[in-house]
Design a protein around this motif. Structure first.
Motif, PDB file in Angstrom:
ATOM      1  N   LEU A 107       0.822  -1.209   0.000  1.00  0.00           N
ATOM      2  CA  LEU A 107       0.000   0.000   0.000  1.00  0.00           C
ATOM      3  C   LEU A 107       0.859   1.263   0.000  1.00  0.00           C
ATOM      4  N   VAL A 108       1.995   1.219   0.671  1.00  0.00           N
ATOM      5  CA  VAL A 108       2.877   2.388   0.735  1.00  0.00           C
ATOM      6  C   VAL A 108       3.796   2.447  -0.481  1.00  0.00           C
ATOM      7  N   ARG A 109       4.350   1.321  -0.864  1.00  0.00           N
ATOM      8  CA  ARG A 109       5.355   1.263  -1.922  1.00  0.00           C
ATOM      9  C   ARG A 109       4.754   1.391  -3.317  1.00  0.00           C
ATOM     10  N   GLY A 110       3.611   0.775  -3.529  1.00  0.00           N
ATOM     11  CA  GLY A 110       3.043   0.738  -4.870  1.00  0.00           C
ATOM     12  C   GLY A 110       3.589  -0.447  -5.641  1.00  0.00           C
ATOM     13  N   ARG A 111       3.108  -0.632  -6.871  1.00  0.00           N
ATOM     14  CA  ARG A 111       3.542  -1.797  -7.637  1.00  0.00           C
ATOM     15  C   ARG A 111       3.843  -1.449  -9.083  1.00  0.00           C
ATOM     16  N   GLY A 112       4.436  -0.324  -9.320  1.00  0.00           N
ATOM     17  CA  GLY A 112       4.681   0.123 -10.680  1.00  0.00           C
ATOM     18  C   GLY A 112       5.926  -0.436 -11.332  1.00  0.00           C
ATOM     19  N   GLU A 113       6.895  -0.884 -10.579  1.00  0.00           N
ATOM     20  CA  GLU A 113       8.169  -1.306 -11.142  1.00  0.00           C
ATOM     21  C   GLU A 113       8.374  -2.808 -10.980  1.00  0.00           C
ATOM     22  N   HIS A 114       9.375  -3.301 -11.693  1.00  0.00           N
ATOM     23  CA  HIS A 114       9.760  -4.706 -11.547  1.00  0.00           C
ATOM     24  C   HIS A 114      10.391  -4.951 -10.174  1.00  0.00           C
ATOM     25  N   ARG A 115      11.051  -3.938  -9.607  1.00  0.00           N
ATOM     26  CA  ARG A 115      11.713  -4.068  -8.308  1.00  0.00           C
ATOM     27  C   ARG A 115      10.723  -4.188  -7.160  1.00  0.00           C
ATOM     28  N   ALA A 116       9.464  -3.887  -7.403  1.00  0.00           N
ATOM     29  CA  ALA A 116       8.476  -3.913  -6.324  1.00  0.00           C
ATOM     30  C   ALA A 116       8.355  -5.302  -5.707  1.00  0.00           C
ATOM     31  N   VAL A 117       8.524  -6.339  -6.503  1.00  0.00           N
ATOM     32  CA  VAL A 117       8.424  -7.705  -5.991  1.00  0.00           C
ATOM     33  C   VAL A 117       9.566  -7.984  -5.014  1.00  0.00           C
ATOM     34  N   ILE A 118      10.776  -7.617  -5.391  1.00  0.00           N
ATOM     35  CA  ILE A 118      11.941  -7.850  -4.523  1.00  0.00           C
ATOM     36  C   ILE A 118      11.812  -7.039  -3.239  1.00  0.00           C
ATOM     37  N   ASP A 119      11.428  -5.772  -3.371  1.00  0.00           N
ATOM     38  CA  ASP A 119      11.280  -4.920  -2.191  1.00  0.00           C
ATOM     39  C   ASP A 119      10.206  -5.456  -1.250  1.00  0.00           C
TER      40      ASP A 119
END
Length: 147
Positions: A107-119
Motif C-alpha cells: 500500500l505504501v510502496r506501490g507496484r509500478g516497477e519490476h523491483r516492487a516484488v523484490i522490495d
C-alpha cells in the motif's frame, strides 16, 4: 536473521548472565534493578541492529533506505501482534505476520516497477525475522507463563 546474529555478537560482551535467586520467585517480587536489562542497552541495541539490517539489505538487494526503515517499523508492529498470540496460545503466526507486512508495504510502496516484488519480499522477510526472533526469546524466557 543475519542482522540479529551480527547484533547479538556485537553486544554479547556487554550482557552478563546473573542467576536470580529462587526466593524472589517464591515471594512474587519484581526483579531488582540490577537483574533487569538497562534501558540504554536495548534502545541502542534496537538502533544498531536496525541500522545494520538496513545497511546489509540495501547493499545486497538494492532496496531504498526509506523502504527498509518502513519495513523495520512494520516489523515492530507485527511483532507485537505475534508476541501476544505467542503468549496466549503458544503459537507464533510468523507466516501471517509476513503477509500482513507485505500488504501494508504494498500500500505504501506501490507496484509500478519490476523491483516492487523484490522490495516486497524483503519487507516481508524483515517482519518474519523479527516475529520469529521475538517468539523464540519469549519461549526462552517463559513469558507466556506470566500472562
Amino acid at each position: 536473521m543475519t542482522c540479529e546474529g551480527i547484533t547479538s555478537a556485537l553486544i554479547s560482551g556487554l550482557v552478563v548472565d546473573r542467576p536470580v535467586s529462587s526466593d524472589a520467585f517464591d515471594r512474587n517480587e519484581d526483579a531488582s534493578d540490577e537483574d533487569e536489562v538497562p534501558s540504554w542497552l536495548w534502545r541502542w541495541g534496537i538502533l544498531i541492529s536496525s541500522t545494520i539490517c538496513i545497511a546489509i539489505n540495501t547493499y545486497i538487494f538494492g532496496t531504498k533506505v526509506w523502504q527498509l526503515a518502513f519495513a523495520v517499523v512494520i516489523a515492530a508492529l507485527v511483532t507485537l501482534i505475534a508476541l501476544r498470540s505467542m503468549g496466549k496460545t503458544d503459537y507464533n503466526p510468523v507466516s501471517g505476520m509476513g503477509k500482513i507486512s507485505q500488504i501494508l508495504f504494498l500500500l505504501v510502496r506501490g507496484r509500478g516497477e519490476h523491483r516492487a516484488v523484490i522490495d516486497n519480499l524483503v519487507a516481508g522477510a524483515v517482519a518474519e525475522a523479527g516475529a520469529t526472533q521475538a517468539g523464540d526469546l519469549m519461549q526462552d524466557l517463559k513469558a507466556g507463563y506470566l500472562l
